[in-house]
Write an enzyme that holds these catalytic residues in place. Structure first.
Site, short mmCIF file in Angstrom:
data_model
loop_
_atom_site.label_atom_id
_atom_site.label_comp_id
_atom_site.label_asym_id
_atom_site.label_seq_id
_atom_site.Cartn_x
_atom_site.Cartn_y
_atom_site.Cartn_z
N VAL A 45 -7.63 -29.66 5.10
CA VAL A 45 -7.35 -29.60 3.67
C VAL A 45 -7.55 -31.00 3.10
CG1 VAL A 45 -5.58 -29.12 1.92
CG2 VAL A 45 -5.69 -27.73 4.01
N HIS B 163 -0.18 -29.35 5.81
CA HIS B 163 0.91 -28.64 6.51
C HIS B 163 1.22 -27.31 5.83
CE1 HIS B 163 2.02 -33.02 7.36
NE2 HIS B 163 1.85 -32.53 8.57
#
EC number: 6.3.2.1
Lengths: 290, 290
Positions: B176, B37
């Site tokens: 990620v 995020h």
């Protein structure tokens, strides 16, 4: 008046309006304009700085056996009428501009599409909601103006805007009628003079129903039956539906206890006409246009 | 950083930004923030003047047997992380604020939801598309940032924005990973240490597949089988799907001839993890984030 054919040009114009701090009023139409459309334009001009009208016969909202191909079109005439009415821009996209490839995304409106025209025209409101969502996203108006002749359409659009939190106010506008009482519709041109004459039974029946309601009749069945006998007295009339439904959720009612919609759809020859009136029970709490 | 709970307040803030000529970047999340995020926030800050993050665990996108109730939540922690990352406002609506009454309107995305998670999680993408449409209409961002771990979600949102002509740019951002290679996910906290260790087989398998692809293997079946045997060597792994699909329409491919998505979903214990990699065939024509 600007005539705009592409989404990019439309977005550019909208951006200019915004930069100038102008509010945008939007009147979506399928063209072949009549006085009903013009009443929407007048309302839009009264309430907004800049008025955009779209003219687009949306294939997505027509069934395979419906009148998409023969739907009346006359862009020159429409452009003149719009210009004279003070429309600032008309948005006239091609089908290819609106649907450059197969549409995979649809706005589905449940429950309130399960009655009335939603039954007679499967997929119709999916097509309406989807194209109106697209047009609202392109024009980004502050207010959009819809005629109440298409009462279920107005409810569907209001529900869409509410449930999807779209940043626009939907303004329903009253039905406009010909001098003889027939509700204005682009499809009226389909009618032969005989069909047209017999179609006047629709408003006669609605007025009679209003009278019954005003004098205290609350049985939906009684009112529906009297409407049916008035309309079916015309030999060319084929009733699709005559229904009194709850104004909010559009479900059938047997006894009129809340604000209700009396809606009819009748074919004369090949032409399907719709009309309606609202029966207000709650004094001072009208939910629709007045 | 502003913390906003109501749609009205959010619209008000958006109006202020617009008046100040600020561009808005939007990062929609379900909270329990992680570095994935944060990478979206950094990208949003780099590309936009004002960054809004939403934190909303959307009940509409969870199936009845799924983890809506136990989905991890920690608003204090999230608010701190967002503030430190330079988010300008977090939008934290209640379920009642987003769905004040029964939702009747849904955004349906066809075809590209008929494979992968669309099969395993019926109704999931309808819920995702609907809530993202709502959030985009509330926040009205110039750009919205989505993580590519949820590759099918990115495709669904891109298709929605394209087909409904929504005035926003969707920016997909790279996956990620934790230092050990596990793709970041709020659901990783569900994993026991043993499950977590075995879950590393997913990225090992994806890396092996990329290697096979780079050395010329074009049979989807061969690659899928090798991935399966790497992952299924872990005793706790239950494969939901391992698939190579066309990157555009997400249909199965047998021979990799166009840019393709290699996507996997695997359960370890009760926890369902997804991961993916893109196999680019067309040099210099990447369709997704790089």
């Amino acid at each position: 008046m600007r005539m705009i054919h592409t989404i990019d040009d439309m977005r550019h114009l909208v951006g200019e309006c915004r930069q100038q701090g102008k509010t945008i009023g939007f009147v979506p139409t399928m063209g072949y304009l009549h006085e009903g459309h013009m009443s929407l334009v007048r309302r839009a001009k009264a309430e907004c700085d800049f008025v955009v009208m779209s003219i687009f016969v949306n294939p997505l909202q027509f069934g395979p056996a419906e009148d998409y191909e023969q739907y009346p079109r006359n862009l020159d005439r429409d452009a003149n009428l719009a210009k004279n009415a003070g429309v600032d821009a008309i948005f006239v996209p091609s089908v290819n501009e609106m649907y450059p490839q197969k549409q995979l995304v649809f706005v589905e409106v449940e429950e309130i599409t399960n009655n009335l025209c939603g039954v007679s025209r499967p997929g119709h409101f999916r097509g309406v909601a989807t194209v109106v969502a697209k047009l609202l996203n392109i024009v980004q108006p502050d207010k959009a103006f819809f005629g109440q002749k298409d009462a279920q359409q107005v409810r569907v659009i209001q529900q869409m805007v509410q449930d999807l939190n779209m940043p626009v106010e939907i303004v329903p506008c009253p039905i406009v009628r010909e001098s003889d009482g027939l509700a204005m519709s682009s499809r009226n041109v389909y009618l032969s003079s005989e069909e047209r004459l017999q179609a006047l039974s629709i408003q006669r029946a609605l007025l009679h129903a209003e009278e019954l309601f005003k004098t205290g009749e609350r049985s939906a069945t009684v009112i529906e039956q009297q409407i049916r006998s008035i309309i079916e007295a015309e030999p060319l009339a084929e009733v699709d539906y005559i229904k009194i439904v709850d104004l909010q959720n559009l479900t059938d009612v047997s006894t009129i206890e809340d604000d209700s919609l009396l809606a009819v759809a009748v074919r004369f020859g090949g032409t399907r006409l719709i009309d309606n009136t609202i029966l207000y029970v709650k004094e001072g709490q009208p939910c629709f246009a007045q």
